[in-house]
Design a protein around this motif. Structure first.
Motif, mmCIF file in Angstrom:
data_model
loop_
_atom_site.group_PDB
_atom_site.id
_atom_site.type_symbol
_atom_site.label_atom_id
_atom_site.label_comp_id
_atom_site.label_asym_id
_atom_site.label_seq_id
_atom_site.Cartn_x
_atom_site.Cartn_y
_atom_site.Cartn_z
ATOM 1 N N ASP A 213 0.843 -1.192 0.000
ATOM 2 C CA ASP A 213 0.000 0.000 0.000
ATOM 3 C C ASP A 213 0.874 1.236 0.000
ATOM 4 O O ASP A 213 1.853 1.322 0.752
ATOM 5 C CB ASP A 213 -0.912 0.014 1.235
ATOM 6 N N ALA A 214 0.521 2.180 -0.849
ATOM 7 C CA ALA A 214 1.208 3.460 -0.914
ATOM 8 C C ALA A 214 0.153 4.559 -0.835
ATOM 9 O O ALA A 214 -1.038 4.300 -1.028
ATOM 10 C CB ALA A 214 2.009 3.565 -2.208
ATOM 11 N N PRO A 215 0.561 5.798 -0.548
ATOM 12 C CA PRO A 215 -0.425 6.880 -0.453
ATOM 13 C C PRO A 215 -1.257 7.057 -1.724
ATOM 14 O O PRO A 215 -2.436 7.410 -1.650
ATOM 15 C CB PRO A 215 0.444 8.118 -0.182
ATOM 16 N N ASP A 216 -0.665 6.793 -2.884
ATOM 17 C CA ASP A 216 -1.382 7.032 -4.141
ATOM 18 C C ASP A 216 -2.138 5.809 -4.657
ATOM 19 O O ASP A 216 -3.111 5.947 -5.404
ATOM 20 C CB ASP A 216 -0.420 7.518 -5.222
ATOM 21 N N ALA A 217 -1.695 4.583 -4.281
ATOM 22 C CA ALA A 217 -2.348 3.371 -4.808
ATOM 23 C C ALA A 217 -1.867 2.144 -4.050
ATOM 24 O O ALA A 217 -0.812 2.144 -3.420
ATOM 25 C CB ALA A 217 -2.047 3.207 -6.297
ATOM 26 N N SER A 218 -2.662 1.087 -4.133
ATOM 27 C CA SER A 218 -2.247 -0.213 -3.602
ATOM 28 C C SER A 218 -2.038 -1.164 -4.779
ATOM 29 O O SER A 218 -2.722 -1.054 -5.813
ATOM 30 C CB SER A 218 -3.299 -0.780 -2.653
ATOM 31 N N ARG A 219 -1.112 -2.094 -4.604
ATOM 32 C CA ARG A 219 -0.834 -3.051 -5.664
ATOM 33 C C ARG A 219 -0.795 -4.461 -5.077
ATOM 34 O O ARG A 219 -0.301 -4.683 -3.967
ATOM 35 C CB ARG A 219 0.478 -2.743 -6.371
ATOM 36 N N ASN A 220 -1.320 -5.390 -5.862
ATOM 37 C CA ASN A 220 -1.329 -6.801 -5.487
ATOM 38 C C ASN A 220 -0.701 -7.619 -6.602
ATOM 39 O O ASN A 220 -0.953 -7.361 -7.785
ATOM 40 C CB ASN A 220 -2.765 -7.292 -5.264
ATOM 41 N N LEU A 221 0.081 -8.595 -6.206
ATOM 42 C CA LEU A 221 0.723 -9.493 -7.168
ATOM 43 C C LEU A 221 0.485 -10.924 -6.722
ATOM 44 O O LEU A 221 0.589 -11.239 -5.534
ATOM 45 C CB LEU A 221 2.230 -9.215 -7.236
ATOM 46 N N SER A 222 0.168 -11.784 -7.669
ATOM 47 C CA SER A 222 0.054 -13.211 -7.346
ATOM 48 C C SER A 222 0.600 -14.022 -8.506
ATOM 49 O O SER A 222 0.498 -13.621 -9.673
ATOM 50 C CB SER A 222 -1.399 -13.600 -7.084
ATOM 51 N N ILE A 223 1.203 -15.163 -8.180
ATOM 52 C CA ILE A 223 1.664 -16.106 -9.200
ATOM 53 C C ILE A 223 1.206 -17.508 -8.792
ATOM 54 O O ILE A 223 1.153 -17.837 -7.610
ATOM 55 C CB ILE A 223 3.202 -16.083 -9.386
#
Length: 270
Positions: A100-110
């Motif tokens: 999580d960052a102030p501007d956006a959240s990111r998710n990664l899965s493999i």
């Protein structure tokens, strides 16, 4: 007449030898013209990699920029990832990461799936091809004669009350090039629609979904699925901006998801 028993004994011996030779002949009971069944060859892969260590640390830092702002201990926790719970790690493994960052959240899965055919007449590769084709069909990729970039406002994806972009019943709004947060579109020569990919494993495709749940910001998930021999790999990369008005950039997410998929394909072949 004394010689008769000797003749009878000789006949019996000859008959016994004939019976014995038939019993020893492996083809004696086979039917003429019956085909010989040969077991199909096994797949190339007998094991799967350790999923949470499959992505290099520099790649994780690039894909999860928010983690760099965290204290070192929390960074390590993010980069370690969380293994997917499976009941047979010889057949399927996976890992998840989130930042999580102030501007956006990111998710990664493999996810790695090793396909095994239990039919001796069907090879592992052929069975994996069937499984991959099912995934590709489910993605409902547009054809070259399908929707064109001019048919939908680029990246804006006006939505219905149910949260599905208009004109896209499946919720996939990326049939057109996406806009960046500033509102400018990507190069019109770049096709950012869901599509087949070249030079990635034995077969590969990319899917791109832009969705919104209720009043939350739109989030975009780019999926890259590829098959190499009897292993199918799925990469999913998602971004959700903090602002409701912002739209995640297709170009960036697709580029990074494809780069990771190629790294994973190379690691499988080393």
């Amino acid at each position: 007449m004394a010689y008769v028993p000797g003749v009878a004994l000789l006949v019996a011996l000859v008959a016994g030898c004939s019976a014995g030779s038939d019993a020893d002949d492996p083809d004696a009971d086979s039917k003429p013209g019956s085909p010989t069944v040969t077991a199909a060859p096994p797949g190339k892969y007998r094991t799967l990699p350790e999923s949470c260590r499959a992505v290099p640390r520099p790649t994780l830092k690039d894909l999860l920029p928010g983690a760099a702002e965290l204290p070192e201990e929390q960074q390590e926790k993010v980069y370690e990832g969380t293994a997917t719970v499976t009941y047979d790690t010889d057949r399927k493994v996976g890992c998840r990461w989130k930042s999580d960052a102030p501007d956006a959240s990111r998710n990664l899965s493999i996810d790695f799936e090793r396909v095994v055919s239990y039919d001796p007449a069907v090879s592992d590769d052929d069975r994996a091809r069937e499984v991959y084709t099912t995934k590709e069909d489910a993605a409902a990729l547009p054809t070259s004669a399908g929707v064109t970039p001019s048919e939908t406002p680029s990246g804006s994806a006006s939505e219905t009350a149910g949260g599905t972009p208009s004109g896209s019943p499946s919720g996939i709004s990326s049939a057109t090039p996406s806009a960046d947060p500033s509102g400018s579109t990507t190069d019109s020569d770049t096709d950012l629609r869901p599509r087949l990919l070249d030079e990635l494993g034995d077969a590969a495709f990319l899917d791109d979904e832009l969705t919104r749940a209720g009043s939350t910001a739109q989030h975009r998930t780019v999926s890259v699925v590829f098959r190499t021999s009897n292993v199918i790999v799925t990469v999913q990369y998602t971004e959700q901006p903090a602002r409701v008005t912002e739209v995640p950039d297709s170009g960036e997410l697709q580029e990074k998801a494809q780069a990771l998929a190629r790294k994973l394909a190379e690691s499988l072949n080393t």
